[in-house]
Design a protein around this motif. Structure first.
Motif, PDB file in Angstrom:
ATOM      1  N   MET A  12       0.751  -1.154   0.085  1.00 42.50           N
ATOM      2  CA  MET A  12      -0.053  -0.130  -0.101  1.00 42.50           C
ATOM      3  C   MET A  12       0.950   1.406   0.014  1.00 42.50           C
ATOM      4  SD  MET A  12      -2.813   1.028   3.042  1.00 42.50           S
ATOM      5  CE  MET A  12      -4.413   1.754   2.328  1.00 42.50           C
ATOM      6  N   PRO A  13       0.697   2.236  -0.873  1.00 37.38           N
ATOM      7  CA  PRO A  13       1.700   3.354  -1.103  1.00 37.38           C
ATOM      8  C   PRO A  13       1.019   4.303   0.269  1.00 37.38           C
ATOM      9  CG  PRO A  13      -0.130   3.264  -2.630  1.00 37.38           C
ATOM     10  CD  PRO A  13      -0.307   1.964  -2.012  1.00 37.38           C
ATOM     11  N   LEU A  14       2.231   5.065   0.546  1.00 36.26           N
ATOM     12  CA  LEU A  14       2.045   6.023   1.461  1.00 36.26           C
ATOM     13  C   LEU A  14       1.325   7.376   1.130  1.00 36.26           C
ATOM     14  CD1 LEU A  14       5.502   5.959   3.230  1.00 36.26           C
ATOM     15  CD2 LEU A  14       3.561   4.985   3.870  1.00 36.26           C
ATOM     16  N   PRO A  15       0.773   7.815   1.909  1.00 38.40           N
ATOM     17  CA  PRO A  15      -0.109   9.203   1.379  1.00 38.40           C
ATOM     18  C   PRO A  15       0.752  10.495   1.174  1.00 38.40           C
ATOM     19  CG  PRO A  15      -0.624   8.716   3.487  1.00 38.40           C
ATOM     20  CD  PRO A  15       0.058   7.767   3.265  1.00 38.40           C
ATOM     21  N   PRO A  16       0.562  11.099   0.221  1.00 40.86           N
ATOM     22  CA  PRO A  16       1.666  12.149  -0.005  1.00 40.86           C
ATOM     23  C   PRO A  16       1.921  13.115   1.189  1.00 40.86           C
ATOM     24  CG  PRO A  16      -0.674  12.234  -1.504  1.00 40.86           C
ATOM     25  CD  PRO A  16      -0.654  11.094  -0.512  1.00 40.86           C
ATOM     26  N   ARG A  17       3.015  13.752   1.049  1.00 39.55           N
ATOM     27  CA  ARG A  17       3.626  14.521   2.034  1.00 39.55           C
ATOM     28  C   ARG A  17       2.494  15.624   2.419  1.00 39.55           C
ATOM     29  NH1 ARG A  17      10.077  14.655   1.828  1.00 39.55           N
ATOM     30  NH2 ARG A  17      10.386  12.738   2.155  1.00 39.55           N
ATOM     31  N   SER A  18       2.010  16.288   1.451  1.00 36.00           N
ATOM     32  CA  SER A  18       1.243  17.104   1.512  1.00 36.00           C
ATOM     33  C   SER A  18      -0.176  16.706   2.406  1.00 36.00           C
ATOM     34  CB  SER A  18       0.496  17.778   0.346  1.00 36.00           C
ATOM     35  OG  SER A  18      -0.021  16.859  -0.349  1.00 36.00           O
ATOM     36  N   LEU A  19      -0.680  15.824   2.427  1.00 28.24           N
ATOM     37  CA  LEU A  19      -1.718  15.063   3.241  1.00 28.24           C
ATOM     38  C   LEU A  19      -1.156  15.053   4.604  1.00 28.24           C
ATOM     39  CD1 LEU A  19      -4.526  14.059   3.430  1.00 28.24           C
ATOM     40  CD2 LEU A  19      -3.765  11.827   2.462  1.00 28.24           C
ATOM     41  N   LEU A  20      -0.193  14.574   4.785  1.00 26.71           N
ATOM     42  CA  LEU A  20       0.319  14.452   6.045  1.00 26.71           C
ATOM     43  C   LEU A  20       0.415  15.664   6.905  1.00 26.71           C
ATOM     44  CD1 LEU A  20       2.982  11.507   5.512  1.00 26.71           C
ATOM     45  CD2 LEU A  20       0.695  11.200   6.608  1.00 26.71           C
ATOM     46  N   VAL A  21       1.022  16.587   6.149  1.00 29.68           N
ATOM     47  CA  VAL A  21       1.151  18.041   6.639  1.00 29.68           C
ATOM     48  C   VAL A  21      -0.159  18.655   7.061  1.00 29.68           C
ATOM     49  CG1 VAL A  21       1.926  20.497   6.077  1.00 29.68           C
ATOM     50  CG2 VAL A  21       3.310  18.575   5.421  1.00 29.68           C
ATOM     51  N   VAL A  22      -1.282  18.188   6.175  1.00 27.40           N
ATOM     52  CA  VAL A  22      -2.600  18.807   6.487  1.00 27.40           C
ATOM     53  C   VAL A  22      -3.223  18.166   7.871  1.00 27.40           C
ATOM     54  CG1 VAL A  22      -4.928  19.039   5.569  1.00 27.40           C
ATOM     55  CG2 VAL A  22      -3.223  19.532   4.123  1.00 27.40           C
ATOM     56  N   ILE A  23      -2.801  16.652   8.051  1.00 27.16           N
ATOM     57  CA  ILE A  23      -3.537  16.086   9.036  1.00 27.16           C
ATOM     58  C   ILE A  23      -2.579  16.710  10.176  1.00 27.16           C
ATOM     59  CG2 ILE A  23      -3.464  13.829  10.132  1.00 27.16           C
ATOM     60  CD1 ILE A  23      -3.841  12.488   7.482  1.00 27.16           C
ATOM     61  N   ALA A  24      -1.458  16.867  10.194  1.00 22.30           N
ATOM     62  CA  ALA A  24      -0.829  17.411  11.321  1.00 22.30           C
ATOM     63  C   ALA A  24      -0.948  18.820  11.675  1.00 22.30           C
ATOM     64  CB  ALA A  24       0.813  17.387  11.028  1.00 22.30           C
ATOM     65  N   LEU A  25      -1.331  19.599  10.693  1.00 21.97           N
ATOM     66  CA  LEU A  25      -1.719  20.949  10.857  1.00 21.97           C
ATOM     67  C   LEU A  25      -3.146  20.949  11.695  1.00 21.97           C
ATOM     68  CD1 LEU A  25      -0.268  23.087   8.067  1.00 21.97           C
ATOM     69  CD2 LEU A  25       0.396  23.228  10.252  1.00 21.97           C
ATOM     70  N   THR A  26      -4.082  20.158  11.248  1.00 16.86           N
ATOM     71  CA  THR A  26      -5.354  19.936  11.753  1.00 16.86           C
ATOM     72  C   THR A  26      -5.167  19.364  13.086  1.00 16.86           C
ATOM     73  OG1 THR A  26      -6.281  19.518   9.614  1.00 16.86           O
ATOM     74  CG2 THR A  26      -7.586  18.909  11.381  1.00 16.86           C
ATOM     75  N   ALA A  27      -4.345  18.421  13.505  1.00 14.50           N
ATOM     76  CA  ALA A  27      -4.241  18.173  14.919  1.00 14.50           C
ATOM     77  C   ALA A  27      -3.590  19.126  15.886  1.00 14.50           C
ATOM     78  CB  ALA A  27      -3.389  16.777  14.978  1.00 14.50           C
ATOM     79  N   ALA A  28      -2.776  19.738  15.419  1.00 17.06           N
ATOM     80  CA  ALA A  28      -2.154  20.938  16.381  1.00 17.06           C
ATOM     81  C   ALA A  28      -3.285  21.921  16.362  1.00 17.06           C
ATOM     82  CB  ALA A  28      -0.927  21.594  15.604  1.00 17.06           C
ATOM     83  N   ALA A  29      -3.910  22.455  15.625  1.00 15.04           N
ATOM     84  CA  ALA A  29      -4.969  23.513  15.646  1.00 15.04           C
ATOM     85  C   ALA A  29      -6.083  22.887  16.627  1.00 15.04           C
ATOM     86  CB  ALA A  29      -5.404  23.615  14.273  1.00 15.04           C
ATOM     87  N   SER A  30      -6.386  21.667  16.433  1.00 16.23           N
ATOM     88  CA  SER A  30      -7.416  21.134  17.507  1.00 16.23           C
ATOM     89  C   SER A  30      -7.013  21.054  18.907  1.00 16.23           C
ATOM     90  CB  SER A  30      -7.779  19.568  17.049  1.00 16.23           C
ATOM     91  OG  SER A  30      -8.811  19.181  17.858  1.00 16.23           O
ATOM     92  N   TRP A  31      -5.716  20.781  19.204  1.00 16.62           N
ATOM     93  CA  TRP A  31      -5.181  20.669  20.319  1.00 16.62           C
ATOM     94  C   TRP A  31      -4.962  21.995  21.078  1.00 16.62           C
ATOM     95  CZ3 TRP A  31      -0.538  22.788  22.329  1.00 16.62           C
ATOM     96  CH2 TRP A  31      -0.093  21.979  23.483  1.00 16.62           C
TER      97      TRP A  31
END
Length: 122
Positions: A1-20
């Protein structure tokens, strides 16, 4: 299974940080409002020694300087009797100016305190 693009990982990380960050902001605002509203004797927390939610509530209220009384159902027969009389639905059980709150619900506690009769508010 291919890894998600880095941009998706960045969006997820930013969303998690903003939520926190947002949760921290809301908790701080709740603390300020609670400190203004709570008087000694307004909050009684019925706890269990094995309750992680009780520990988290105790730690948060203590850290924020919110006045509360606490008893443990395993150590105090009256505490256990009070817990059972309230229906024994889980810990922490908070009694806020005579109203029961099951679980640590800052919004519900604030609602009870802010709706209290004017003679109790200072």
């Amino acid at each position: 299974m291919p890894l998600p693009p880095r941009s998706l990982l960045v969006v997820i990380a930013l969303t998690a940080a903003a939520s926190w960050a947002w949760r921290g902001h809301v908790a701080a605002g709740d603390a300020e409002r609670l400190v203004r509203q709570v008087r000694p004797g307004d909050i009684r927390m019925i706890s269990s020694e094995t309750c992680g939610w009780c520990m988290a509530a105790r730690r948060w209220m203590t850290h924020e300087g919110i006045a509360f009384d606490e008893c443990f159902i395993e150590r105090d027969a009256q505490c256990l009797a009070d817990y059972q009389a309230l229906g024994g639905m889980g810990t922490p059980t908070l009694v806020v100016r005579g109203r029961t709150v099951i679980g640590f619900d800052r919004a519900r506690i604030l609602d009870i305190l802010e709706r209290a009769e004017p003679s109790r508010q200072h």
